[in-house]
Design an enzyme around this catalytic site. Structure first.
Site, PDB file in Angstrom:
ATOM      1  N   ASN A  89       4.472  41.872  39.988  1.00 56.37           N
ATOM      2  CA  ASN A  89       3.469  40.536  39.889  1.00 56.37           C
ATOM      3  C   ASN A  89       2.562  40.846  38.481  1.00 56.37           C
ATOM      4  OD1 ASN A  89       1.836  38.054  40.574  1.00 56.37           O
ATOM      5  ND2 ASN A  89       0.496  39.989  40.607  1.00 56.37           N
ATOM      6  N   LYS A  95      -5.003  33.760  25.925  1.00 56.38           N
ATOM      7  CA  LYS A  95      -5.141  32.155  25.834  1.00 56.38           C
ATOM      8  C   LYS A  95      -4.713  31.492  24.701  1.00 56.38           C
ATOM      9  CE  LYS A  95      -7.862  33.228  29.874  1.00 56.38           C
ATOM     10  NZ  LYS A  95      -7.071  33.131  30.915  1.00 56.38           N
ATOM     11  N   GLN A 105       0.364  39.266  19.377  1.00 56.84           N
ATOM     12  CA  GLN A 105       0.493  38.731  20.576  1.00 56.84           C
ATOM     13  C   GLN A 105       1.709  38.769  21.122  1.00 56.84           C
ATOM     14  OE1 GLN A 105      -0.940  34.694  21.497  1.00 56.84           O
ATOM     15  NE2 GLN A 105      -2.717  34.717  20.062  1.00 56.84           N
ATOM     16  N   ALA A 192       4.810  33.682  22.757  1.00 56.58           N
ATOM     17  CA  ALA A 192       5.027  35.160  23.262  1.00 56.58           C
ATOM     18  C   ALA A 192       5.231  35.300  24.776  1.00 56.58           C
ATOM     19  CB  ALA A 192       3.955  36.088  22.745  1.00 56.58           C
ATOM     20  N   TYR A 193       4.467  34.886  25.479  1.00 56.45           N
ATOM     21  CA  TYR A 193       4.380  34.743  27.021  1.00 56.45           C
ATOM     22  C   TYR A 193       5.811  34.159  27.483  1.00 56.45           C
ATOM     23  CZ  TYR A 193       3.194  33.717  31.961  1.00 56.45           C
ATOM     24  OH  TYR A 193       3.010  33.783  33.136  1.00 56.45           O
ATOM     25  N   GLY A 194       5.962  32.946  26.766  1.00 55.39           N
ATOM     26  CA  GLY A 194       7.319  32.348  27.135  1.00 55.39           C
ATOM     27  C   GLY A 194       8.602  33.391  26.914  1.00 55.39           C
ATOM     28  N   VAL A 230      -1.052  28.094  39.169  1.00 57.88           N
ATOM     29  CA  VAL A 230      -1.942  28.361  39.866  1.00 57.88           C
ATOM     30  C   VAL A 230      -3.201  28.797  39.422  1.00 57.88           C
ATOM     31  CG1 VAL A 230      -2.387  30.251  41.655  1.00 57.88           C
ATOM     32  CG2 VAL A 230       0.223  29.245  41.141  1.00 57.88           C
ATOM     33  N   ARG A 231      -4.437  28.210  40.056  1.00 61.67           N
ATOM     34  CA  ARG A 231      -5.696  28.724  39.670  1.00 61.67           C
ATOM     35  C   ARG A 231      -6.089  30.089  39.772  1.00 61.67           C
ATOM     36  NH1 ARG A 231      -6.229  24.082  42.685  1.00 61.67           N
ATOM     37  NH2 ARG A 231      -6.935  25.249  44.505  1.00 61.67           N
ATOM     38  N   THR A 232      -6.044  30.603  38.515  1.00 56.43           N
ATOM     39  CA  THR A 232      -6.379  32.084  38.407  1.00 56.43           C
ATOM     40  C   THR A 232      -7.102  32.351  37.109  1.00 56.43           C
ATOM     41  OG1 THR A 232      -4.337  32.745  37.453  1.00 56.43           O
ATOM     42  CG2 THR A 232      -4.155  32.942  39.736  1.00 56.43           C
TER      43      THR A 232
HETATM   44  P1  NDP Z   1      -4.045  37.029  36.744  1.00 55.20           P
HETATM   45  O1  NDP Z   1      -4.438  37.392  35.212  1.00 55.20           O
HETATM   46  O2  NDP Z   1      -4.945  36.533  37.610  1.00 55.20           O
HETATM   47  O3  NDP Z   1      -3.893  38.619  37.524  1.00 55.20           O
HETATM   48  C1  NDP Z   1      -2.819  39.420  36.878  1.00 55.20           C
HETATM   49  C2  NDP Z   1      -2.869  40.644  37.411  1.00 55.20           C
HETATM   50  O4  NDP Z   1      -1.991  41.656  36.539  1.00 55.20           O
HETATM   51  C3  NDP Z   1      -4.439  41.461  37.465  1.00 55.20           C
HETATM   52  O5  NDP Z   1      -4.431  42.031  38.755  1.00 55.20           O
HETATM   53  C4  NDP Z   1      -4.213  42.582  36.285  1.00 55.20           C
HETATM   54  O6  NDP Z   1      -5.258  43.514  36.627  1.00 55.20           O
HETATM   55  C5  NDP Z   1      -2.800  42.782  36.478  1.00 55.20           C
HETATM   56  N1  NDP Z   1      -2.275  43.668  35.280  1.00 55.20           N
HETATM   57  C6  NDP Z   1      -2.268  43.255  33.923  1.00 55.20           C
HETATM   58  N2  NDP Z   1      -1.647  44.274  33.285  1.00 55.20           N
HETATM   59  C7  NDP Z   1      -1.340  45.261  34.043  1.00 55.20           C
HETATM   60  C8  NDP Z   1      -0.933  46.740  33.952  1.00 55.20           C
HETATM   61  N3  NDP Z   1      -0.565  47.234  32.799  1.00 55.20           N
HETATM   62  N4  NDP Z   1      -0.948  47.368  34.951  1.00 55.20           N
HETATM   63  C9  NDP Z   1      -1.014  47.026  36.172  1.00 55.20           C
HETATM   64  N5  NDP Z   1      -1.735  45.839  36.550  1.00 55.20           N
HETATM   65  C10 NDP Z   1      -1.725  45.007  35.453  1.00 55.20           C
HETATM   66  O7  NDP Z   1      -2.760  36.315  36.672  1.00 55.20           O
HETATM   67  P2  NDP Z   1      -2.006  35.728  38.004  1.00 55.20           P
HETATM   68  O8  NDP Z   1      -2.513  36.084  39.256  1.00 55.20           O
HETATM   69  O9  NDP Z   1      -2.339  34.224  37.536  1.00 55.20           O
HETATM   70  O10 NDP Z   1      -0.617  36.041  37.479  1.00 55.20           O
HETATM   71  C11 NDP Z   1       0.308  36.706  38.412  1.00 55.20           C
HETATM   72  C12 NDP Z   1       1.800  36.490  38.035  1.00 55.20           C
HETATM   73  O11 NDP Z   1       1.902  35.257  38.117  1.00 55.20           O
HETATM   74  C13 NDP Z   1       2.037  36.808  36.613  1.00 55.20           C
HETATM   75  O12 NDP Z   1       3.344  37.594  36.523  1.00 55.20           O
HETATM   76  C14 NDP Z   1       2.001  35.620  35.847  1.00 55.20           C
HETATM   77  O13 NDP Z   1       2.621  35.648  34.636  1.00 55.20           O
HETATM   78  C15 NDP Z   1       2.694  34.632  36.799  1.00 55.20           C
HETATM   79  N6  NDP Z   1       2.582  33.383  36.703  1.00 55.20           N
HETATM   80  C16 NDP Z   1       1.248  32.867  37.002  1.00 55.20           C
HETATM   81  C17 NDP Z   1       1.315  31.505  36.813  1.00 55.20           C
HETATM   82  C18 NDP Z   1      -0.174  30.589  36.804  1.00 55.20           C
HETATM   83  O14 NDP Z   1      -0.244  29.504  37.018  1.00 55.20           O
HETATM   84  N7  NDP Z   1      -1.237  31.448  37.303  1.00 55.20           N
HETATM   85  C19 NDP Z   1       2.117  30.496  36.511  1.00 55.20           C
HETATM   86  C20 NDP Z   1       3.594  31.277  36.358  1.00 55.20           C
HETATM   87  C21 NDP Z   1       3.708  32.472  36.393  1.00 55.20           C
HETATM   88  P3  NDP Z   1      -6.525  43.598  35.877  1.00 55.20           P
HETATM   89  O15 NDP Z   1      -7.530  42.819  36.832  1.00 55.20           O
HETATM   90  O16 NDP Z   1      -6.900  45.198  35.748  1.00 55.20           O
HETATM   91  O17 NDP Z   1      -6.447  43.181  34.320  1.00 55.20           O
END
Ligand code: NDP
Length: 276
Positions: A89, A95, A105, A192-194, A230-232
């Site tokens: 995950n 941003k 990026q 880049a994300y895409g 998703v709201r994150t």
């Molecule tokens: P958040 O930014 O809320 O959470 C991302 C998590 O990944 C955090 O816990 C972060 O840790 C962790 N992380 C980042 N880099 C690393 C690393 N090197 N090692 C371990 N952990 C790491 O994102 P979301 O919850 O929104 O996203 C979760 C997943 O869902 C991602 O893969 C995202 O691409 C995908 N996604 C999200 C969408 C959305 O609308 N939110 C839509 C489509 C896909 P830390 O707190 O330390 O930064």
């Protein structure tokens, strides 16, 4: 006493990962590990879930640190004889308003979302037990980026014979061409994300194919998915889904019932296989 089943969710100290751990704690028969690169943020998240009456365990894991990945793999191998469920995950996203040069990026985003997740898969796949489930949290943005690639790139990313080496080469090429400022003329969209998620979905198709070839009896199911918007912290406050709602599809794929033979090697959204 028999070894309990075990699930691991990367980057689960917040956002969708945290909601996946919450849901697995309620539904998965076995130990559920919340993983975070930062021990303080991870243990705080574990304590918060404990206050909800749940019992997650914790393991440190920075997916970009090969030593951290190996240490975690060895821990699950030694204590559980492997892993039953792996949810990749963890990811990052710049941003929209970020003014960091696109080449930077591209390098930074692909380092975590594609190359580090690939390393997680290659280190952990050998210890995924028979009947195991692997879920790569990708994104619909990956499918969108695919549709904006040149016809030649699209054909490779959709092909049934692309190898991991070829995919890695294409991801490296994207970073290099982004750094040289020529990615658009070479057939790449400016996301880049895409592209990192296009790569992750294609990697999932390749790994699923390999599992079927190399371990046909083990019935490991591996899929990529989109959780929805998703709201994150990543997606901001305006997204329609709560993290718990975003966890639904990843958890569905993680808990595909014993004996299920599909989906496998698919890109799944809203619990439905999507065309690629
Ligand atoms: P958040 O930014 O809320 O959470 C991302 C998590 O990944 C955090 O816990 C972060 O840790 C962790 N992380 C980042 N880099 C690393 C690393 N090197 N090692 C371990 N952990 C790491 O994102 P979301 O919850 O929104 O996203 C979760 C997943 O869902 C991602 O893969 C995202 O691409 C995908 N996604 C999200 C969408 C959305 O609308 N939110 C839509 C489509 C896909 P830390 O707190 O330390 O930064």
């Amino acid at each position: 006493m028999a070894t309990p089943k075990v699930a691991l969710v990367t980057g689960s100290n917040k956002g969708i990962g945290l909601a996946v751990v919450r849901s697995l704690c309620k539904q998965f028969t076995g130990d559920v590990y919340l993983a975070s690169r930062d021990v303080g943020r991870g243990t705080a998240a574990v304590e918060n879930l404990k206050a909800e009456g749940l019992k997650p365990l914790f393991h440190q894991l920075d997916i970009t640190d090969p030593e951290s990945v190996r240490t975690a793999r060895d821990y699950f191998q030694e204590n559980y004889g492997g892993l039953d469920v792996l949810i990749n995950n963890a990811a990052i996203a710049f941003k929209m308003a970020d003014t960091t040069p696109f080449g930077v990026q591209a390098e930074v985003t692909l380092k975590t979302n594609f190359f580090a997740t690939r390393n997680m898969c290659n280190v952990f796949l050998p210890i995924i037990k028979a009947g195991g489930r692997v879920v790569n949290v990708s994104s619909g943005m990956g499918a969108m980026a695919l549709s904006r690639c040149s016809p030649e790139l699209q054909a490779r990313f959709r092909s049934a014979d692309i190898t991991e080496e070829e995919l890695v080469g294409l991801m490296e090429r994207f970073v290099k061409e982004a750094q040289e400022g020529v990615h658009s003329e070479r057939g790449w969209p400016s996301t880049a994300y895409g592209i990192s998620k296009t790569g992750l979905t294609v990697l999932s198709r390749i790994h699923a194919r390999r599992l079927r070839q190399e371990r046909p009896q083990d019935n490991v199911l591996l899929n990529a998915c989109c959780p929805g918007w998703v709201r994150t912290d990543m997606a901001g406050p305006d997204a329609p889904k709560s993290p718990d709602e975003g966890a639904v599809t990843p958890v569905y794929l993680a808990l595909l019932p014993p004996g299920a033979e599909e989906p496998h090697g698919q890109f799944v959204s809203e619990k439905k296989v999507q065309p690629w």
